[in-house]
Design a protein around this motif. Structure first.
Motif, PDB file in Angstrom:
ATOM      1  N   ALA A 167     -20.307 -18.505  11.117  1.00 19.43           N
ATOM      2  CA  ALA A 167     -19.762 -17.114  12.198  1.00 19.43           C
ATOM      3  C   ALA A 167     -21.209 -17.146  12.397  1.00 19.43           C
ATOM      4  O   ALA A 167     -20.093 -16.212  13.154  1.00 19.43           O
ATOM      5  CB  ALA A 167     -18.878 -16.933  10.846  1.00 19.43           C
ATOM      6  N   GLY A 168     -22.534 -16.913  11.952  1.00 18.81           N
ATOM      7  CA  GLY A 168     -22.821 -15.605  12.301  1.00 18.81           C
ATOM      8  C   GLY A 168     -23.464 -15.895  13.914  1.00 18.81           C
ATOM      9  O   GLY A 168     -24.120 -15.267  14.408  1.00 18.81           O
ATOM     10  N   THR A 169     -23.859 -17.701  14.077  1.00 18.67           N
ATOM     11  CA  THR A 169     -24.288 -17.975  15.052  1.00 18.67           C
ATOM     12  C   THR A 169     -23.038 -18.161  16.386  1.00 18.67           C
ATOM     13  O   THR A 169     -23.843 -17.910  17.478  1.00 18.67           O
ATOM     14  CB  THR A 169     -24.901 -19.374  15.165  1.00 18.67           C
ATOM     15  N   CYS A 170     -21.915 -17.762  15.965  1.00 10.71           N
ATOM     16  CA  CYS A 170     -20.837 -18.298  16.794  1.00 10.71           C
ATOM     17  C   CYS A 170     -21.502 -16.800  17.584  1.00 10.71           C
ATOM     18  O   CYS A 170     -20.995 -16.355  18.478  1.00 10.71           O
ATOM     19  CB  CYS A 170     -19.737 -18.319  16.285  1.00 10.71           C
ATOM     20  N   LEU A 171     -21.012 -15.618  16.296  1.00 13.16           N
ATOM     21  CA  LEU A 171     -20.968 -14.271  16.578  1.00 13.16           C
ATOM     22  C   LEU A 171     -22.603 -13.972  17.903  1.00 13.16           C
ATOM     23  O   LEU A 171     -22.326 -13.606  18.968  1.00 13.16           O
ATOM     24  CB  LEU A 171     -21.012 -13.271  15.921  1.00 13.16           C
ATOM     25  N   VAL A 172     -23.748 -14.399  17.701  1.00  8.78           N
ATOM     26  CA  VAL A 172     -24.847 -14.517  18.560  1.00  8.78           C
ATOM     27  C   VAL A 172     -24.297 -14.991  20.019  1.00  8.78           C
ATOM     28  O   VAL A 172     -24.729 -14.551  20.917  1.00  8.78           O
ATOM     29  CB  VAL A 172     -25.741 -15.339  17.419  1.00  8.78           C
ATOM     30  N   PHE A 173     -23.894 -16.604  19.984  1.00 14.62           N
ATOM     31  CA  PHE A 173     -23.480 -16.608  21.473  1.00 14.62           C
ATOM     32  C   PHE A 173     -22.170 -15.873  22.319  1.00 14.62           C
ATOM     33  O   PHE A 173     -22.712 -15.508  22.961  1.00 14.62           O
ATOM     34  CB  PHE A 173     -22.704 -18.166  20.787  1.00 14.62           C
TER      35      PHE A 173
END
Length: 414
Positions: A167-173
């Protein structure tokens, strides 16, 4: 063409893709997570089926949204939706709610793909798209082994960490694109029907089918090759090594292939790659020792590296303004169908006789090769078109200018 010619916005998109791929860990460990939640085999199969089924319609939805509201907006919304669904999926415990949230995750999880491809097409000039799509393909494959290693490490300390990373990397993207890319695609000024235009484009349909066949053969890496390694008595460790060699091989070989093969007609490169992948995968039936398997893996990995990004770039060249998302979604949908069919067909054919599967891979590779050569004879090379026809086309062509073959038709671009 050197990579420093690519626009800054592309590198921002590239960085987001890489970050997202590194964090894509939940799906790889989904079976283990569901088992830890107490689901039996039947319940796990249902959750996986719902997740896969909704995933097949995710890209068509994403393509339509991209063309309607803009690729940048759709990509960001898709990533935010994925992060939200991942959080929900990570906290529910009842198998019914796990099934529901898995379906939601499958529905939104692939929305970003056609939007990302449409955004790349819009920010990268036509002459550089082949290289750009190849670099994105390379980034995805670079992130795959990192994600596997990170996922295995985090899972040993609790599955909740997997959801936090994903979920964190989705938000980063989403954040990278929202802040770093100000430009967005816009639909055509004239109304373009849903997917009808793309479906009636025979060239695109051939490319979709060829790509699906190509993917179906490569999918046997996780089906037929796994069975073969098991039956050879080489164990899980050997199969893990096969996966590592494939992943590292793509990372090393794809940039080299892109530089060496950029002077050739893309469809001819794709034809040769299909033949190499089909023949290489078929040779698995001859493997007996670990050395045999590793050599064969490197062979079909070479074919995979050679084809990286080509089909996406060719489809981008065919799509009219305002329909890039739907054209790329059609390609992505074909990829999903190819994987789905190949998984079931591979297991069935291997159960009949391993040789049937390996012959089927060789035939599929040959058919992909012949289809690409046949298509190349009908089409003007996109690079030749760009060399001879860099003037505006379609509605933007000034009165009195000659029509550009292959452009001034239903597939013209603003």
């Amino acid at each position: 063409m050197s990579t420093n010619q690519l626009p800054k916005a592309f590198w921002i998109l590239f960085a987001g893709q890489l970050a997202n791929r590194i964090g894509n860990v939940v799906v790889a460990f989904l079976v283990f997570y569901l088992a830890a939640r107490g689901l039996d085999a039947g319940q796990t199969a249902l959750v996986m089926a719902v997740f896969g089924g909704t995933g097949l319609i995710s890209q068509p939805v994403g393509g339509a949204l991209s063309d309607r509201f803009g690729a940048r907006v759709t990509l960001v919304a898709g990533m935010l939706g994925s992060a939200t669904c991942l959080c929900l999926f990570g906290v529910v415990t009842n198998w019914v709610w796990l099934t529901v949230t898995a379906g939601l995750l499958g529905l939104v999880g692939e929305i970003y793909r056609p939007a990302s491809a449409a955004l790349l097409t819009d920010i990268v000039p036509p002459a550089q798209r082949m290289r750009a799509f190849g670099l994105v393909y390379w980034a995805v494959n670079l992130g795959f082994p990192i994600a596997g290693a990170a996922g295995g490490l985090l899972a040993s300390h609790g599955y909740g960490l997997l959801f936090v990373l994903d979920a964190g990397t989705c938000l980063v993207f989403a954040g990278i694109i929202a802040v770093g890319v100000r430009h967005d695609t816009r639909g055509s000024q004239r109304r373009i029907e849903g997917y009808g235009l793309a479906v009636r484009d025979r060239t695109v349909l051939v490319l979709v089918v060829v790509n699906a066949g190509f993917v179906a053969v490569l999918t046997q890496c996780t089906v037929g090759v796994a069975f073969a390694v098991r039956d050879a008595g080489l164990g899980v460790g050997m199969y893990g090594l096969v996966a590592i060699v494939n992943g590292l091989g793509i990372v090393v070989l794809q940039p080299l292939c892109a530089r060496l093969l950029c002077w050739f007609e893309p469809l001819h490169v794709l034809a040769a790659s299909g033949l190499v992948v089909g023949a290489g995968m078929a040779m698995t039936g001859l493997a007996r020792t670990p050395t045999d398997y590793l050599g064969i893996v490197l062979l079909w990995t070479l074919g995979e590296a050679g084809a990286g990004g080509i089909v996406s770039a060719l489809v981008a060249d065919r799509a009219p303004a305002g329909a890039q998302g739907r054209y790329q979604a059609l390609l992505g949908w074909g990829t999903g169908v190819g994987k789905f069919v190949a998984t079931a067909a591979g297991a069935f054919l291997y159960s009949v006789h391993p040789g049937v599967l390996w012959i089927g891979c060789a035939v599929a590779g040959l058919l992909c090769c012949l289809a690409c050569f046949a298509l190349a004879k009908r089409l003007v090379s996109p690079r030749k078109e760009l060399h001879h026809a860099v003037e505006p086309v379609g509605q933007d062509r000034r009165a009195g200018q000659p029509a550009v073959p292959g452009h001034d038709d239903a597939r013209s671009r603003r």
